[in-house]
Design an enzyme around this catalytic site. Sequence first.
Site, PDB file in Angstrom:
ATOM      1  N   GLU A 285       0.825  -1.205   0.000  1.00  0.00           N
ATOM      2  CA  GLU A 285       0.000   0.000   0.000  1.00  0.00           C
ATOM      3  C   GLU A 285       0.867   1.266   0.000  1.00  0.00           C
ATOM      4  O   GLU A 285       0.449   2.321  -0.452  1.00  0.00           O
ATOM      5  CB  GLU A 285      -0.921  -0.005   1.229  1.00  0.00           C
ATOM      6  CG  GLU A 285      -2.281   0.562   0.959  1.00  0.00           C
ATOM      7  CD  GLU A 285      -3.298   0.265   2.058  1.00  0.00           C
ATOM      8  OE1 GLU A 285      -4.491   0.236   1.744  1.00  0.00           O
ATOM      9  OE2 GLU A 285      -2.917   0.064   3.225  1.00  0.00           O
ATOM     10  N   HIS A 306       7.427 -26.896  -1.310  1.00  0.00           N
ATOM     11  CA  HIS A 306       6.730 -27.977  -1.997  1.00  0.00           C
ATOM     12  C   HIS A 306       5.568 -27.456  -2.831  1.00  0.00           C
ATOM     13  O   HIS A 306       4.706 -28.205  -3.254  1.00  0.00           O
ATOM     14  CB  HIS A 306       6.271 -29.010  -0.965  1.00  0.00           C
ATOM     15  CG  HIS A 306       7.434 -29.596  -0.215  1.00  0.00           C
ATOM     16  ND1 HIS A 306       8.017 -30.798  -0.546  1.00  0.00           N
ATOM     17  CD2 HIS A 306       8.156 -29.092   0.805  1.00  0.00           C
ATOM     18  CE1 HIS A 306       9.048 -31.013   0.261  1.00  0.00           C
ATOM     19  NE2 HIS A 306       9.154 -29.995   1.098  1.00  0.00           N
ATOM     20  N   LYS A 420     -14.343   0.883  -3.730  1.00  0.00           N
ATOM     21  CA  LYS A 420     -15.423   1.339  -2.843  1.00  0.00           C
ATOM     22  C   LYS A 420     -16.499   2.050  -3.657  1.00  0.00           C
ATOM     23  O   LYS A 420     -17.687   1.827  -3.460  1.00  0.00           O
ATOM     24  CB  LYS A 420     -14.869   2.302  -1.790  1.00  0.00           C
ATOM     25  CG  LYS A 420     -13.972   1.630  -0.767  1.00  0.00           C
ATOM     26  CD  LYS A 420     -13.547   2.616   0.299  1.00  0.00           C
ATOM     27  CE  LYS A 420     -12.441   2.040   1.154  1.00  0.00           C
ATOM     28  NZ  LYS A 420     -11.789   3.024   1.992  1.00  0.00           N
TER      29      LYS A 420
HETATM   30  O1  PA5 Z   1      -3.253   1.613   5.893  1.00  0.00           O
HETATM   31  C1  PA5 Z   1      -4.386   2.070   5.778  1.00  0.00           C
HETATM   32  O2  PA5 Z   1      -4.624   3.282   5.931  1.00  0.00           O
HETATM   33  C2  PA5 Z   1      -5.566   1.184   5.482  1.00  0.00           C
HETATM   34  O3  PA5 Z   1      -5.197  -0.129   5.297  1.00  0.00           O
HETATM   35  C3  PA5 Z   1      -6.570   1.241   6.618  1.00  0.00           C
HETATM   36  O4  PA5 Z   1      -5.959   0.806   7.781  1.00  0.00           O
HETATM   37  C4  PA5 Z   1      -7.806   0.387   6.326  1.00  0.00           C
HETATM   38  O5  PA5 Z   1      -8.394   0.789   5.122  1.00  0.00           O
HETATM   39  C5  PA5 Z   1      -8.828   0.525   7.444  1.00  0.00           C
HETATM   40  O6  PA5 Z   1      -9.204   1.865   7.604  1.00  0.00           O
HETATM   41  P1  PA5 Z   1      -9.950   2.365   8.883  1.00  0.00           P
HETATM   42  O7  PA5 Z   1      -9.111   2.148  10.068  1.00  0.00           O
HETATM   43  O8  PA5 Z   1     -10.204   3.819   8.621  1.00  0.00           O
HETATM   44  O9  PA5 Z   1     -11.256   1.594   8.976  1.00  0.00           O
END
Ligand code: PA5
Length: 443
Positions: A285, A306, A420
């Site tokens: 990310e 394996h 989303k």
């Molecule tokens: O690293 C990030 O920002 C995301 O992976 C969030 O942690 C994830 O989308 C969850 O978001 P939130 O804590 O707002 O529900």
Amino acid sequence: MELLKLNTTKSGIAFSDELKASAMAANSLLHSGKGAGNDFLGWVNLPSSIDKEQIDAINACAATLRAKAEVVICIGIGGSYLGAKAVLDAMSNPFELLHSEHKNPIVLFAGQNISEDYMAELMEAVKNYSIATIVISKSGTTTEPAIAFRIIKEEIEKRYGKEEAKSRIVAITDKARGALKTLATDEGYATFVIPDNVGGRFSVLTPVGLLPLAVGGVDIEALVAGAAAMEQATAEGVAFEDNLAAQYAATRYALYTSGKKIEILGSYEPKLQNINEWWKQLYGESEGKDGKGIFPASVTLTADLHSMGQYIQEGERSMFETIISVEKPAHEVKVEADEANLDGLNFLAGKRLHEINKMAELGVQLAHIDGGVPNLLIQIPAIEEKAIGALLYFFEKACGISGYLIEVNPFNQPGVEAYKKNMFALLDKPGYEEESKAIKARL
Ligand code: PA5
């Protein structure tokens, strides 16, 4: 550093002065706050800023939940889930459930998917156990955990009544914004705040990770101490030769620019499998944007030799491998001699499994290098809190440096919005009327 060693000699990368300088400049940017995404640098000095009072408050809340519930369900997704899951699995006995007496409550997770079967089976499984929940969402608006919380909140209120339910629900969210914050204030739940300047995937050392871990019996003070030691060891001013995070980031960058587009993180300890998952989110990310970034993959060894072993040895030559090696196991198991020796294993008699595992590790490393897969080795002394804390911060710091080396903003995630928008349009969420029409026409 005692808690973590990094060996890059088998990566084939020699650190040029230019590479060292770039990595050090990227590290400095994290400290000066002059780089991209500088609103989200709260994690950089986080471990050393966590004081005894904060640890005590988290441990006190954990003690209340531990006293009330045999099962604590942690609700969250992405950075609000993976860190706690990773460390908890690393620090737990995977067969704990079969023990007749549990030292710690069972910590289960929800809200990391929208599977109806997962939810139904979870609710069925906890039917005869006392329960509590920790609901975690920084934005407070993420769909998956919000759906799970609605269902679990209803179950808790049905079982215990609205008043008692309040003491079985803890919310971890933004200090002021989001639906979860509103709900927590209205209902009077205990809450912990996720600092504004710490993004989800860098939040494992905030209450997001620390509360579930304390509930699960992890020594969070030691975890934070290990992270703080690594914070110091990778700080601004530490020379490249001593800065393991800068060395890891520089090695990855040099491999990436030489055509190695995939990094495989692996370990010979299955307990670390979810550290891989946390790491994949952290790097995927943070780096995967603007058409750039190393693809983070993972294996658990020797199991995956394996399955994926063939590809790693002889498939497309676009990958390198980083192994987390554990020096000392917590237990001792030996192979015994057998008079009949029908399996032909007497040559191993008297040897500990750890020794055999280490020879597998060494043999695989050399085979993969021979096969054109450069290798990085991260060594930790044992799977214990301090070392895991150091490992988490090491990866975070190197991730920030890596992002700046490839010139992306490592602290945003614009790409996660696309799904989303489509999901809401398909579900006819109010406000998505135009998108709804457009997407349905495509079906
Ligand atoms: O690293 C990030 O920002 C995301 O992976 C969030 O942690 C994830 O989308 C969850 O978001 P939130 O804590 O707002 O529900």
